[in-house]
Design a protein around this motif. Structure first.
Motif, PDB file in Angstrom:
ATOM      1  N   CYS A   1     -30.658  -6.039 -16.203  1.00 21.52           N
ATOM      2  CA  CYS A   1     -30.149  -6.868 -15.114  1.00 21.52           C
ATOM      3  C   CYS A   1     -29.473  -8.113 -15.666  1.00 21.52           C
ATOM      4  CB  CYS A   1     -31.311  -7.261 -14.204  1.00 21.52           C
ATOM      5  SG  CYS A   1     -30.799  -7.897 -12.608  1.00 21.52           S
ATOM      6  N   ILE A   2     -28.174  -8.255 -15.424  1.00 22.39           N
ATOM      7  CA  ILE A   2     -27.450  -9.443 -15.860  1.00 22.39           C
ATOM      8  C   ILE A   2     -27.747 -10.552 -14.865  1.00 22.39           C
ATOM      9  CG2 ILE A   2     -25.182 -10.418 -16.398  1.00 22.39           C
ATOM     10  CD1 ILE A   2     -25.730  -6.659 -16.353  1.00 22.39           C
ATOM     11  N   GLY A   3     -28.150 -11.690 -15.389  1.00 23.50           N
ATOM     12  CA  GLY A   3     -28.645 -12.785 -14.576  1.00 23.50           C
ATOM     13  C   GLY A   3     -30.019 -13.172 -15.075  1.00 23.50           C
ATOM     14  N   SER A   4     -30.824 -13.742 -14.216  1.00 23.36           N
ATOM     15  CA  SER A   4     -32.157 -14.176 -14.628  1.00 23.36           C
ATOM     16  C   SER A   4     -33.102 -14.159 -13.438  1.00 23.36           C
ATOM     17  CB  SER A   4     -32.102 -15.599 -15.206  1.00 23.36           C
ATOM     18  OG  SER A   4     -33.404 -16.095 -15.438  1.00 23.36           O
ATOM     19  N   PRO A   5     -34.374 -13.766 -13.661  1.00 22.02           N
ATOM     20  CA  PRO A   5     -35.361 -13.885 -12.586  1.00 22.02           C
ATOM     21  C   PRO A   5     -35.710 -15.337 -12.298  1.00 22.02           C
ATOM     22  CG  PRO A   5     -36.430 -13.248 -14.628  1.00 22.02           C
ATOM     23  CD  PRO A   5     -34.951 -13.228 -14.896  1.00 22.02           C
ATOM     24  N   TYR A   6     -35.263 -16.255 -13.150  1.00 22.21           N
ATOM     25  CA  TYR A   6     -35.586 -17.677 -12.997  1.00 22.21           C
ATOM     26  C   TYR A   6     -34.400 -18.480 -12.461  1.00 22.21           C
ATOM     27  CZ  TYR A   6     -38.901 -15.699 -16.293  1.00 22.21           C
ATOM     28  OH  TYR A   6     -39.814 -14.868 -16.917  1.00 22.21           O
ATOM     29  N   ALA A   7     -33.391 -17.774 -11.942  1.00 22.98           N
ATOM     30  CA  ALA A   7     -32.222 -18.442 -11.359  1.00 22.98           C
ATOM     31  C   ALA A   7     -31.765 -17.661 -10.141  1.00 22.98           C
ATOM     32  CB  ALA A   7     -31.093 -18.554 -12.380  1.00 22.98           C
ATOM     33  N   GLU A   8     -31.152 -18.357  -9.207  1.00 26.92           N
ATOM     34  CA  GLU A   8     -30.695 -17.725  -7.978  1.00 26.92           C
ATOM     35  C   GLU A   8     -29.229 -17.322  -8.041  1.00 26.92           C
ATOM     36  OE1 GLU A   8     -31.898 -21.132  -5.851  1.00 26.92           O
ATOM     37  OE2 GLU A   8     -33.649 -20.175  -4.969  1.00 26.92           O
ATOM     38  N   ARG A   9     -28.611 -17.557  -9.180  1.00 23.94           N
ATOM     39  CA  ARG A   9     -27.236 -17.144  -9.401  1.00 23.94           C
ATOM     40  C   ARG A   9     -27.141 -16.389 -10.713  1.00 23.94           C
ATOM     41  NH1 ARG A   9     -24.808 -16.403  -4.912  1.00 23.94           N
ATOM     42  NH2 ARG A   9     -24.171 -18.253  -3.759  1.00 23.94           N
ATOM     43  N   CYS A  10     -26.208 -15.452 -10.778  1.00 20.44           N
ATOM     44  CA  CYS A  10     -25.899 -14.767 -12.022  1.00 20.44           C
ATOM     45  C   CYS A  10     -24.981 -15.685 -12.826  1.00 20.44           C
ATOM     46  CB  CYS A  10     -25.208 -13.434 -11.739  1.00 20.44           C
ATOM     47  SG  CYS A  10     -24.859 -12.461 -13.205  1.00 20.44           S
ATOM     48  N   HIS A  11     -25.528 -16.330 -13.835  1.00 21.12           N
ATOM     49  CA  HIS A  11     -24.760 -17.298 -14.595  1.00 21.12           C
ATOM     50  C   HIS A  11     -23.910 -16.600 -15.656  1.00 21.12           C
ATOM     51  CE1 HIS A  11     -27.566 -20.587 -13.116  1.00 21.12           C
ATOM     52  NE2 HIS A  11     -26.363 -21.025 -12.864  1.00 21.12           N
ATOM     53  N   VAL A  12     -22.721 -16.207 -15.250  1.00 22.20           N
ATOM     54  CA  VAL A  12     -21.727 -15.687 -16.190  1.00 22.20           C
ATOM     55  C   VAL A  12     -20.803 -16.848 -16.520  1.00 22.20           C
ATOM     56  CG1 VAL A  12     -19.917 -13.990 -16.581  1.00 22.20           C
ATOM     57  CG2 VAL A  12     -21.879 -13.403 -15.155  1.00 22.20           C
ATOM     58  N   GLY A  13     -20.918 -17.362 -17.744  1.00 18.49           N
ATOM     59  CA  GLY A  13     -20.174 -18.559 -18.118  1.00 18.49           C
ATOM     60  C   GLY A  13     -18.959 -18.228 -18.957  1.00 18.49           C
ATOM     61  N   LEU A  14     -17.840 -18.849 -18.613  1.00 13.03           N
ATOM     62  CA  LEU A  14     -16.583 -18.661 -19.342  1.00 13.03           C
ATOM     63  C   LEU A  14     -16.043 -20.012 -19.789  1.00 13.03           C
ATOM     64  CD1 LEU A  14     -14.919 -16.115 -16.897  1.00 13.03           C
ATOM     65  CD2 LEU A  14     -16.051 -15.577 -19.055  1.00 13.03           C
ATOM     66  N   SER A  15     -15.431 -20.038 -20.959  1.00 13.89           N
ATOM     67  CA  SER A  15     -14.847 -21.277 -21.455  1.00 13.89           C
ATOM     68  C   SER A  15     -13.782 -21.783 -20.484  1.00 13.89           C
ATOM     69  CB  SER A  15     -14.222 -21.048 -22.829  1.00 13.89           C
ATOM     70  OG  SER A  15     -13.412 -22.149 -23.198  1.00 13.89           O
ATOM     71  N   PRO A  16     -13.815 -23.061 -20.133  1.00 15.95           N
ATOM     72  CA  PRO A  16     -12.795 -23.601 -19.226  1.00 15.95           C
ATOM     73  C   PRO A  16     -11.397 -23.630 -19.855  1.00 15.95           C
ATOM     74  CG  PRO A  16     -14.258 -25.344 -20.028  1.00 15.95           C
ATOM     75  CD  PRO A  16     -14.849 -24.057 -20.485  1.00 15.95           C
ATOM     76  N   GLN A  17     -11.305 -23.349 -21.152  1.00 15.53           N
ATOM     77  CA  GLN A  17     -10.014 -23.353 -21.827  1.00 15.53           C
ATOM     78  C   GLN A  17      -9.238 -22.053 -21.617  1.00 15.53           C
ATOM     79  OE1 GLN A  17      -9.255 -26.274 -23.157  1.00 15.53           O
ATOM     80  NE2 GLN A  17     -11.344 -26.956 -22.634  1.00 15.53           N
ATOM     81  N   LEU A  18      -9.865 -21.033 -21.040  1.00 17.35           N
ATOM     82  CA  LEU A  18      -9.222 -19.731 -20.891  1.00 17.35           C
ATOM     83  C   LEU A  18      -8.312 -19.695 -19.668  1.00 17.35           C
ATOM     84  CD1 LEU A  18     -12.262 -17.349 -21.551  1.00 17.35           C
ATOM     85  CD2 LEU A  18     -10.618 -18.223 -23.216  1.00 17.35           C
ATOM     86  N   ASP A  19      -7.159 -19.014 -19.798  1.00 22.90           N
ATOM     87  CA  ASP A  19      -6.349 -18.742 -18.615  1.00 22.90           C
ATOM     88  C   ASP A  19      -6.940 -17.525 -17.902  1.00 22.90           C
ATOM     89  OD1 ASP A  19      -5.478 -16.422 -19.947  1.00 22.90           O
ATOM     90  OD2 ASP A  19      -3.634 -17.378 -20.655  1.00 22.90           O
ATOM     91  N   GLU A  20      -6.392 -17.173 -16.735  1.00 20.78           N
ATOM     92  CA  GLU A  20      -7.016 -16.131 -15.927  1.00 20.78           C
ATOM     93  C   GLU A  20      -6.988 -14.774 -16.622  1.00 20.78           C
ATOM     94  OE1 GLU A  20      -9.316 -14.403 -13.393  1.00 20.78           O
ATOM     95  OE2 GLU A  20      -8.928 -16.554 -13.417  1.00 20.78           O
ATOM     96  N   GLN A  21      -5.911 -14.474 -17.339  1.00 20.95           N
ATOM     97  CA  GLN A  21      -5.859 -13.201 -18.050  1.00 20.95           C
ATOM     98  C   GLN A  21      -6.953 -13.123 -19.116  1.00 20.95           C
ATOM     99  OE1 GLN A  21      -2.187 -12.390 -20.117  1.00 20.95           O
ATOM    100  NE2 GLN A  21      -2.751 -10.280 -20.583  1.00 20.95           N
ATOM    101  N   ALA A  22      -7.120 -14.195 -19.851  1.00 17.10           N
ATOM    102  CA  ALA A  22      -8.148 -14.223 -20.893  1.00 17.10           C
ATOM    103  C   ALA A  22      -9.549 -14.171 -20.285  1.00 17.10           C
ATOM    104  CB  ALA A  22      -7.995 -15.477 -21.753  1.00 17.10           C
ATOM    105  N   ARG A  23      -9.715 -14.768 -19.110  1.00 21.55           N
ATOM    106  CA  ARG A  23     -11.019 -14.731 -18.449  1.00 21.55           C
ATOM    107  C   ARG A  23     -11.376 -13.290 -18.065  1.00 21.55           C
ATOM    108  NH1 ARG A  23     -12.659 -19.857 -16.681  1.00 21.55           N
ATOM    109  NH2 ARG A  23     -13.833 -19.081 -14.897  1.00 21.55           N
ATOM    110  N   GLN A  24     -10.409 -12.542 -17.554  1.00 21.81           N
ATOM    111  CA  GLN A  24     -10.681 -11.158 -17.196  1.00 21.81           C
ATOM    112  C   GLN A  24     -10.977 -10.312 -18.429  1.00 21.81           C
ATOM    113  OE1 GLN A  24     -11.672 -11.219 -14.119  1.00 21.81           O
ATOM    114  NE2 GLN A  24     -10.561  -9.365 -13.537  1.00 21.81           N
ATOM    115  N   GLN A  25     -10.276 -10.578 -19.527  1.00 20.66           N
ATOM    116  CA  GLN A  25     -10.557  -9.857 -20.764  1.00 20.66           C
ATOM    117  C   GLN A  25     -11.969 -10.158 -21.262  1.00 20.66           C
ATOM    118  OE1 GLN A  25      -7.334 -11.304 -23.162  1.00 20.66           O
ATOM    119  NE2 GLN A  25      -5.885  -9.744 -22.446  1.00 20.66           N
ATOM    120  N   ALA A  26     -12.395 -11.415 -21.124  1.00 21.99           N
ATOM    121  CA  ALA A  26     -13.745 -11.786 -21.547  1.00 21.99           C
ATOM    122  C   ALA A  26     -14.791 -11.128 -20.653  1.00 21.99           C
ATOM    123  CB  ALA A  26     -13.893 -13.302 -21.531  1.00 21.99           C
TER     124      ALA A  26
END
Length: 389
Positions: free
Chosen positions: A103-128
Motif C-alpha cells: 500500500c503506497i501511503g501510510s497507516p499513520y497519515a490521512e493522505r498518500c504523500h507522493v512527493g515531487l521536486s518543485p523544480q520539475l516541469d509537468e512532463q518530468a513530474r509525470q515521468q517521475a
C-alpha cells in the motif's frame, strides 16, 4: 532525455532527509515524522512493515513515497451490522478475504504523500510518477503480494495518477474524505458562518466547561501512558473498526514528540488532577492538523469536551494567523455541523491476477469507504432530503 533511476529503500530513514523534505515543502508529516513512525513500529514488532520508494535524476532525488506491507481484510470498509458478515467470512474463509497488500501511503497519515521536486516541469513530474509506479509494481511482484494499492490520494494527485494507474488496470475507489475547516479572520466571523442553533449550542457548552483546565505543551513524558489509554478508549467508543489502519504502535506519541519538537503540540484537558482528554496537533505555517483526540468517558461528555477542544483549536489557529484546521477522517457529523468541508480521497488498487481483478472491479462500488461510513451515509440522506420536493 535523462534516465531516471528508481530505488526501493528498506526504511524511510535510508532516504536523505533534506531531499525528502524538499519534495514536501512545509509539511509537518515530514521525513522526521515518518522515520519516527517506522521506528515505533519496528521497536514494537508490528506485523505491518513500512518502507519507501524514491526516484533519482542525475544523482538528485526528485520523487519519494512511503509505502507499507499489510495483511489486509477486504471486509475492512464494512461497518455496523455489515461487519458481522465480514467477521463470519473471515472466520470461515480467511484466504478469500485476507490478502497481502503493498500500500503506497501510510497507516499513520490521512493522505498518500507522493512527493515531487518543485523544480520539475509537468512532463518530468509525470515521468517521475511513472517511474515510482513501475518500481513499486516490480517490488510487489518480488514480495509476492496479491494487491497493490495507492491509499488516500488527494484530488490533484488522483487526477495526475488517473492515466498512469487507470491504463494499467488499477481500479478507482472512493476512500474516506478529509474534513477541513476554512477559517475567517475572527472567532465572531467563524461563528457567524454556523447556524443559529449550532452557535447557541457551542456557547452553552463552553459556558458549562468553566472548571476544565487547558494546558498546551510539547513534552508528555509524565502522561504518555494516560494519553495512550485515552486514545484507545476513544477508538473503542467510536463504534468503527478499520483494523490495522488505525492502530498506533507503542511509543508513537513520544516518538512524534521527539521528532517534531514544537511542531507537535499536545493540548491537555484537566478536571482537577484528572486528565480527561488530549488533542495532538501538528503545526504548519498555514494549517493545523488535528491528528488525534482521546477522551475519558463519561467525564468527556459531562464537560462537553468535544466542543471545547474544537473551539480551542479554532482559537489557536486564529491567534496564530492559520487559516485551515484539518480534522481528518471519520466522525464527520460534528465536523460538518461545525462548518467543515469534505475533501475527497481516492484509492487505486489492482489485484495481480487478472480474473480476480475483474471480480474486484465488479464489487468495488459496493465496498467503497465513503459509501459505507455511517456518518457519510446520513449526510447524503440529509442532502437528498433538502433537495427533494
Amino acid at each position: 532525455m535523462t534516465a531516471l533511476r528508481a530505488h526501493i529503500a528498506g526504511r524511510v530513514a535510508e532516504i536523505d532527509a533534506t531531499a525528502w523534505d524538499a519534495c514536501f515543502p512545509g509539511e509537518a508529516e515530514n521525513h522526521a515524522y515518518y522515520s519516527a513512525c517506522e521506528t515505533a513500529a519496528l521497536v514494537s514488532g508490528a506485523e505491518l512493515v513500512t518502507s519507501a520508494a524514491s526516484v533519482e535524476r542525475d544523482g538528485e532525488t526528485i520523487a519519494v513515497a512511503p509505502f507499507f506491507l499489510i495483511d489486509y481484510r477486504l471486509d475492512t470498509p464494512l461497518q455496523g451490522p455489515l461487519r458481522a458478515l465480514g467477521d463470519y467470512l473471515f472466520r470461515h474463509a480467511r484466504r478469500l478475504v485476507s490478502l497481502r497488500v503493498l500500500c503506497i501511503g501510510s497507516p499513520y497519515a490521512e493522505r498518500c504523500h507522493v512527493g515531487l521536486s518543485p523544480q520539475l516541469d509537468e512532463q518530468a513530474r509525470q515521468q517521475a510518477r511513472l517511474a515510482l509506479r513501475e518500481a513499486i509494481d516490480a517490488h510487489g511482484r518480488d514480495e509476492g503480494v496479491h494487491i497493490i494499492a495507492w491509499k488516500d490520494l488527494a484530488p490533484d494527485d488522483a487526477e495526475a495518477f488517473q492515466d498512469i494507474l487507470g491504463d494499467d488496470g488499477f481500479i478507482r475507489l472512493g476512500s474516506l474524505p478529509v474534513a477541513v475547516l476554512d477559517l475567517p479572520a475572527s472567532e465572531a466571523d467563524y461563528l457567524a458562518t454556523l447556524s443559529a442553533a449550532t452557535r447557541k449550542d457551542i456557547r452553552r457548552k463552553l459556558a458549562k466547561a468553566g472548571n476544565v483546565r487547558i494546558e498546551m505543551r510539547h513534552s508528555i513524558a509524565d502522561v504518555e501512558a494516560e494519553i495512550v489509554a485515552l486514545y484507545e478508549s476513544t477508538r473503542a467508543q467510536s463504534g468503527l473498526d478499520y483494523g490495522d489502519l488505525e492502530k498506533l504502535p507503542p511509543g508513537y506519541f513520544s516518538g512524534i514528540t521527539a521528532a517534531l519538537g514544537e511542531r507537535a503540540l499536545f493540548v491537555l484537558y484537566w478536571v482537577g488532577t484528572t486528565l480527561v482528554a488530549f488533542n495532538l496537533l501538528l503545526i504548519e505555517r498555514e494549517r493545523v492538523i488535528d491528528k488525534f483526540l482521546g477522551m475519558r468517558y463519561p467525564l468527556a461528555r459531562e464537560h462537553n469536551l468535544y466542543a471545547l477542544s474544537w473551539m480551542t483549536n479554532v482559537r489557536y489557529c486564529l491567534a496564530h494567523g492559520i487559516s485551515r484546521l484539518q480534522s481528518g477522517q471519520t466522525a464527520y457529523a460534528s465536523k460538518l455541523r461545525f462548518g467543515s468541508r469534505l475533501v475527497p480521497s481516492v484509492i487505486f488498487f489492482r489485484h495481480r491476477q487478472g480474473v480476480l481483478n475483474w471480480a474486484l472491479r465488479s464489487i468495488s462500488p459496493y465496498i467503497a469507504f465513503d459509501r459505507l461510513d455511517p456518518d457519510l451515509k446520513a449526510h447524503r440522506l440529509q442532502q437528498h432530503a433538502q433537495v427533494s420536493p
